[in-house]
Design a protein around this motif. Structure first.
Motif, short mmCIF file in Angstrom:
data_model
loop_
_atom_site.label_atom_id
_atom_site.label_comp_id
_atom_site.label_asym_id
_atom_site.label_seq_id
_atom_site.Cartn_x
_atom_site.Cartn_y
_atom_site.Cartn_z
N THR A 86 -3.14 1.81 -4.00
CA THR A 86 -3.44 2.89 -3.06
C THR A 86 -4.38 2.34 -1.99
O THR A 86 -5.05 1.33 -2.18
N GLU A 87 -4.43 3.04 -0.87
CA GLU A 87 -5.00 2.44 0.34
C GLU A 87 -6.49 2.13 0.24
O GLU A 87 -6.96 1.13 0.77
N ASN B 22 -7.43 5.29 5.68
CA ASN B 22 -7.48 4.01 4.99
C ASN B 22 -6.38 3.07 5.46
O ASN B 22 -6.58 1.86 5.55
N ALA B 23 -5.20 3.62 5.75
CA ALA B 23 -4.12 2.77 6.24
C ALA B 23 -4.43 2.24 7.63
O ALA B 23 -4.23 1.05 7.92
N PHE C 191 2.38 -2.28 4.45
CA PHE C 191 1.85 -0.93 4.62
C PHE C 191 3.03 0.03 4.59
O PHE C 191 3.75 0.18 5.59
N SER D 91 -2.91 7.72 7.41
CA SER D 91 -4.16 7.97 6.72
C SER D 91 -5.26 7.08 7.30
O SER D 91 -4.99 6.03 7.88
N LEU E 64 0.83 -1.20 0.00
CA LEU E 64 0.00 0.00 0.00
C LEU E 64 0.87 1.24 0.00
O LEU E 64 1.83 1.33 0.75
N GLU E 65 0.49 2.19 -0.85
CA GLU E 65 1.11 3.50 -0.87
C GLU E 65 0.04 4.56 -0.64
O GLU E 65 -1.10 4.40 -1.10
N PRO E 66 0.36 5.64 0.05
CA PRO E 66 -0.67 6.64 0.37
C PRO E 66 -1.12 7.48 -0.81
O PRO E 66 -2.19 8.08 -0.76
N GLY F 206 -7.17 -0.30 7.11
CA GLY F 206 -6.65 -1.50 6.43
C GLY F 206 -5.85 -2.38 7.37
O GLY F 206 -5.98 -3.61 7.36
N PHE G 217 3.64 4.28 6.60
CA PHE G 217 2.54 4.25 7.55
C PHE G 217 2.53 5.47 8.46
O PHE G 217 1.51 5.80 9.07
N THR H 157 -8.94 -1.58 1.01
CA THR H 157 -10.18 -1.69 1.78
C THR H 157 -11.25 -2.39 0.96
O THR H 157 -11.96 -3.27 1.46
#
Length: 816
Positions: A100-101, A131-132, A122, A129, A54-56, A135, A125, A105
């Motif tokens: 993306t985050e 979503n992070a 992640f 965010s 995951l990347e923001p 998640g 982190f 989800t």
């Protein structure tokens, strides 16, 4: 190729994953974690299935995938691919997928077992965010309940990692020391000149950095506006190529900022460049020291962007950008002494953002999860109230409509609008999710829609420039939403809705009704206030929908709105419009108002007199008037409560009631309400005698004891009852001097034999003497009083010895 610091801890990371299946990796900027950890994990053989990282941000996700693919000598979409909003490059052979985050989800909610996925990473982190956070919480539940083999790695550059490791059940903490290259930090010698505009000060620091160093320069600014202004100020910098970089740019422009340039490159970027981006040729960082964040106010239900000082963690992250490819220099637009005043870390998004999406995801998941930072209860309550109003929740549980909203890649407000209005609302949904495409235009949403339809014609007819890249992004997103909305909305869509009605679907709590008066001020259906600048086209509208507000909790400024007719409102929300009989106290008019009203939330659509309002309703409204204006006591009521207070004697445990103003107002509903049925104005309240309502608060036995302990009257020698005033330091009466003739003992009252404070008056009711010892008065001052009064009142008796005279109120007959 120079070894990166992360390589030294990769064996330790693999060992931690093999032993515990989870790890927290803390590595400073430039350590190489984003590229090397997924590739090392792929080569290790520890993972069965795909590795999802995951990347923001979308730009970071694409850049990370491209770098890893280049390292493997492959094209993106082979073993390494990415999946971001609106674009996917994965294939059957893909083993590492950068997403993306929000996409993670959706992956979890659609398949809680995460079949085919062997590891979740992640990255970045520390940005915390929503979503992070969500998640990771969902992934931990999945691992505990369904997938013990799922590997989890949380990676961060500046995060306080211990709480994350604790949330993960004591996961091993792996730390990579050092950075790839040293970075020298240079602060201002003194605080920035307060008279100097921020952009001018930063531009001056950039010129200094260019003069003192070599290599590309990365400048951190809070937003696009500041970037454009600094860009204009640096336009004449010889031999330099200026490259803006911010999230709202299209990918082509973002790529230009990342690519090598002819001449010395100066990248003017927002915090987007803090993340896992390696920008070629950058060896110098100029940090403006500001960051822009969204702040959500649960009291107003609105978010607004605020510009704040960076935190120490953000400053360190930015500083690390200068040491990615070689030794570098970081210039900070503040003094070294000011650094101690910076906060340690930025707030987690869950602490400051709109939680509506989170509340919907949790409802879809089926319950609460263990989040690293618990959400604010007030903000969550606001979010759930909105979801209930949108029909996404019912009694706290997700509805089929709510499930459909969660499947759409939009804020629940806009997803609800799209599902109800159909594909026709896709363009409006994309517009409301994007930045304003028109510079300087009045806050009329219809103008924006016209600009989207034909930018060239719009500019020919109006003076406001259209931002073409923004228009293109909106149109592209609208096309994507149209494709996804067709099936999801077919069964529920309302055809032919106006622009105002579509906006009202998304913002049922922000339908505004103009208040009385000349100023364009509005009350919103959700109960908040809003205002608009004078002279704008919508300022005279009776009804509108506010689609963008500045978030001020007292009275928000309307930045974007669309007109709505009452017929359109009734057509859309007929079932929610209630007829209410309202009886209330008007502070402004000082009276009870009894009205029959048609209401939509806080809006009054229809209003007429309620002539047959029952006395109970009038009494309750009048009671509010009492609470606002206070109690008014007649002399009899004032004396009565003073008697009770004397009997109570300040004993909180006494069986006598507390008749203080505070206690009476607190209990007014019990003792006063039955007597207010005919009170409609302040004059009525003032004239209401509270003596009988207060007497009713005492039992028959208490009234009997009160007359014994603290009698209401003093009986004069003539048998006349004179009210006793208990308000002063001593109980007091006022009598004519002649009426006390013959009194040889000073009068006392009650069981405590309290001496009375007696005011003796002349026949003309003027005070002659105030005494608490009448026998002493007869023998001392009376002779002087007699001498003075005989001339003024010759027809009244003034005996030499008043103790032997008969009390009287009569005068001598004329001529005697």
């Amino acid at each position: 190729m120079t070894a990166l610091p992360i390589e030294q801890v990769l064996p330790e990371l693999r060992a931690a994953l093999a032993a515990r299946g989870m790890a927290v990796l803390q590595a400073p900027p430039g350590a190489g974690k984003t590229t090397l950890v997924p590739l090392d994990l792929l080569a290790s053989g520890l993972v069965r299935g795909r590795i999802v990282m995951l990347e923001p941000r979308r730009l970071a996700a694409r850049a990370a995938a491209e770098r890893m693919a280049e390292t493997l000598g492959e094209a993106v979409g082979a073993r390494v691919g990415y999946r971001i909003r609106g674009e996917t490059k994965v294939g059957k052979a893909t083993r590492i997928e950068v997403v993306t985050e929000g996409i993670l989800t959706r992956m979890i909610q659609s398949d809680p077992e995460l079949r085919g996925i062997g590891a979740l990473i992640f990255d970045e982190f520390h940005e915390r965010s929503l979503n992070a956070d969500l998640g990771l919480a969902l992934a931990l539940e999945i691992r505990a309940a369904l997938r013990e083999d799922l590997l989890l790695i949380v990676m961060s550059a500046t995060l306080d990692a211990a709480p994350v490791a604790e949330l993960m059940g004591g996961a091993p903490l792996v730390t990579s020391q050092g950075r790839a290259f040293a970075v020298e930090t240079r602060w201002l010698g003194r605080s920035p000149d307060a008279s100097l505009r921020f952009e001018a000060g930063v531009a001056g620091l950039v010129r200094q950095a260019v003069a003192e160093t070599e290599g590309g320069v990365l400048v951190f600014l809070p937003g696009e506006g500041e970037i454009r202004r600094v860009e204009a100020m640096l336009g004449g910098l010889e031999g330099c190529a200026l490259r803006p970089l911010f999230g709202a740019m299209d990918f082509a422009a973002q790529r230009a900022a990342l690519a090598p340039a002819q001449g010395r490159k100066i990248v003017l970027a927002t915090s987007i460049a803090e993340t896992s981006l390696t920008i070629p040729d950058i060896g110098v960082v100029v940090d403006g020291g500001r960051a822009r964040r969204a702040r959500f106010d649960p009291n107003s239900g609105m978010s607004r962007l605020v510009t704040e000082r960076v935190t120490r963690a953000e400053a360190e992250q930015r500083r690390g950008r200068a040491g990615r490819i070689a030794a570098g220099v970081c210039y900070r637009y503040w003094t070294k002494g000011e650094e101690g005043g910076l906060a340690a870390y930025p707030p987690a998004e869950i602490e400051a953002a709109d939680l509506t999406g989170l509340a919907l995801e949790l409802a879809l998941w089926g319950g609460e999860v263990a989040l690293l930072t618990p959400p604010n209860p007030g903000a969550m309550a606001e979010a759930r109230a909105l979801l209930t109003a949108l029909g996404a929740l019912e009694a706290g549980r997700i509805t089929p409509h709510g499930r459909a909203l969660a499947a759409l890649p939009l804020h629940p407000r806009l997803a609800h609008m799209l599902r109800r209005a159909g594909p026709e609302a896709a363009l409006l949904a994309a517009l409301l999710a994007e930045r304003d495409p028109i510079k300087g235009a009045p806050p009329d949403l219809a103008l924006r829609m016209a600009a989207l339809a034909d930018p060239r014609r719009f500019e020919a007819e109006h003076a406001w420039p259209v931002l073409r890249p923004v228009v293109e992004r909106i149109r592209q997103e609208a096309r994507r939403l149209e494709r996804g909305a067709g099936v999801a909305t077919a069964a529920v869509a309302d055809a032919g809705l106006s622009l105002g009605q579509m906006a009202a679907l998304a913002y049922p709590d922000r339908i505004g009704q103009r208040r009385k008066g000349d100023a364009p001020r509005f009350v919103l259906s959700g109960g908040k206030g809003a205002a608009m600048a004078l002279g704008t086209p919508l300022a005279a509208a009776r009804l509108l929908v506010a689609t963008d507000l500045d978030g001020d909790s007292r009275e928000a400024q309307i930045r974007q709105a669309v007109a709505l007719s009452e017929a359109e409102l009734r057509g859309l929300y007929a079932a929610q419009i209630e007829t209410l009989e309202v009886c209330l106290w008007s502070k402004r008019e000082g009276r009870v108002l009894a009205r029959r009203q048609e209401r939509f939330g806080a809006l009054v659509l229809g209003d007429q007199a309620w002539s047959d309002a029952p006395p109970e309703a009038i009494a309750r409204a009048a009671l509010e008037g009492v609470r606002l204006n206070g109690l008014h006591f007649s002399p009899a009521a004032r004396r009565f409560r003073a008697r009770v207070a004397l009997a109570r004697g300040g004993d909180a445990n006494s069986d006598w009631p507390d008749f203080s103003d505070e206690a009476l107002l607190a209990a007014a509903e019990a003792w006063l309400l039955p007597h207010l049925g005919k009170c409609r104005s302040e004059a009525d309240l003032r004239s209401l005698d509270l003596h009988e309502p207060l007497r009713a608060c005492l039992s028959w036995d208490q009234l009997r004891r009160l007359d014994q302990l603290v009698p209401a009257h003093f009986e004069t020698p003539l048998g006349r009852k004179v009210p006793i005033d208990y308000d002063g330091e001593a109980p007091a009466i006022e009598v004519r001097l002649q009426e006390m003739f013959g009194v040889t003992r000073h009068p006392v009252v009650g069981a405590k034999q309290l001496p009375l404070r007696v005011t003796l008056t002349s026949p003309g009711h003027k005070t002659i003497q105030v005494t608490m010892d009448i026998p002493r008065f007869w023998t001392s001052s009376y002779a002087d009083v007699r001498k003075d009064m005989r001339g003024q009142y010759p027809r009244h008796p003034w005996p030499e010895d008043p103790t032997q005279a008969e009390p009287t109120l009569r005068a001598k007959p004329r001529g005697s």
